[in-house]
Design an enzyme around this catalytic site. Structure first.
Site, short mmCIF file in Angstrom:
data_model
loop_
_atom_site.label_atom_id
_atom_site.label_comp_id
_atom_site.label_asym_id
_atom_site.label_seq_id
_atom_site.Cartn_x
_atom_site.Cartn_y
_atom_site.Cartn_z
N TYR A 225 0.83 -1.20 0.00
CA TYR A 225 0.00 0.00 0.00
C TYR A 225 0.87 1.26 0.00
CZ TYR A 225 -3.96 -3.02 1.34
OH TYR A 225 -4.93 -3.99 1.39
N LEU B 204 -18.53 -2.95 0.40
CA LEU B 204 -19.51 -2.11 -0.30
C LEU B 204 -19.38 -2.23 -1.82
CD1 LEU B 204 -19.31 1.12 1.90
CD2 LEU B 204 -20.73 -0.91 2.19
#
Length: 330
Positions: free
Chosen positions: A53, A220
């Site tokens: 990341y 989501l």
């Protein structure tokens, strides 16, 4: 906020996991600090990151941000169950090109070297949950488990988890660990949400059988379960790939957002609440860009969906039809 066992294992983690993938490139360091501080205030003690990341900034940049936050002290490190990952390339500006670091694998060389890199960037002496970011089918389990066992004995790693594994990968990893008298995997982190329920075929049964806690990422579905249609009506811009998904799933999403309105909860919170109804799920990973998004995720933990609502959600997003093999055979 509830704290529960990670699968069948002893450690207690919050039932929402703070994902940090946006830190450093979508979310500034200052705002990332605010999100982490607020997470602790809300009772979230489970933080997830990865050595890769940082993306456009630099691989490992997100770990550096977390490390600087931890270095402020105030009991932050002891308040957090810290998870990171190994497998992907970690190219660093200060380093010469190196095929083992710049490639993908679970070799002993990479596991040991990248663990040291993560520890340094995170400014800590241990990784509480060290996860294999993907399966490496070409690397023998003898090599991988020996490396993880060494790190555990050195006190640098506490638990080992997997990410993006198939059901048979989980079974193999656990059996190979058991043969060596090792604890094995304690968790699986994988994509799972109302719109992508493929895990129900084999991964969730494998997690249940071997006692792994499931940590769903993308709960989501990249934002399409967060009221994307209403946001489009309100004139908010969306990326091209999201717009394409909205058009292909418009009928489903219209039904979904209408149902959410009827039961009085935002779509994003309903999507998280649905995951939390699954006993195999330990903690969905949320990746907030703002404190407000984090607080919304926490509100989902108090939502109890009625049986009729769960049936309606199944009708809108039917999934693969249950667990293998009965999902597709007699």
């Amino acid at each position: 906020m509830k704290h529960k066992r990670l699968g069948r294992h002893g450690v207690l983690v919050s039932n929402i996991c703070l994902g940090t993938m946006n830190f450093g490139w979508h979310t500034s360091e200052e705002d990332s600090f605010k999100i982490m501080d607020r997470a602790l205030e809300l009772g979230i003690n489970f933080f997830d990151t990865a050595d890769v990341y940082g993306w456009t900034k630099q691989h490992g940049y997100t770990e550096e941000i977390i490390g600087r936050w931890l270095a402020q002290g105030g009991g932050r490190r002891d308040a957090v169950v810290l998870a990171t990952k190994v497998y992907n390339p970690v190219e660093r500006k200060a380093n010469l090109p190196e095929v083992n670091s710049d490639g993908r694998s679970l070799s002993a060389y990479k596991i040991m070297k990248h663990c040291e890199g993560s520890l340094k960037r995170l400014q800590t002496d241990r990784i509480d949950l060290y996860q294999m970011h993907h399966i490496d089918n070409d690397c023998p389990w003898d090599e991988a488990w020996q490396s993880f066992d060494t790190l555990i004995k050195q006190g640098k790693v506490v638990y080992v988890g997997s990410s993006n594994f198939a059901g048979w990968n989980i079974a193999t990893a656990c059996q190979e660990a058991s043969k060596r008298g090792l604890l094995g995997l304690v968790s699986e982190q994988s994509v799972y949400n109302l719109d992508n329920r493929m895990l129900e075929l084999e991964v969730i049964p494998a997690c249940r059988h071997y006692g792994l806690g499931l940590i769903p990422w993308s709960p989501l579905a990249g934002g399409i379960l967060a009221g994307a249609l209403q946001k489009q009506i309100d004139g908010r811009r969306a990326e091209k790939d999201v717009l394409k998904q909205l058009e292909s799933k418009r009928v489903q999403l219209e039904k979904y957002e209408t149902l959410c309105k009827e039961i009085g909860h935002p779509p994003s919170e309903v999507a998280l609440a649905w995951l939390l109804h699954n006993p195999v799920v330990t903690a969905p990973i949320v990746g907030p860009r703002t404190v407000e998004q984090l607080e919304s995720a926490v509100r989902a933990t108090s939502i109890q969906l009625e049986e009729d609502t769960l049936k309606q959600l199944d009708a809108i997003f039917p999934g693969p039809g249950g667990e293998a093999p009965t999902a597709y055979s007699w």
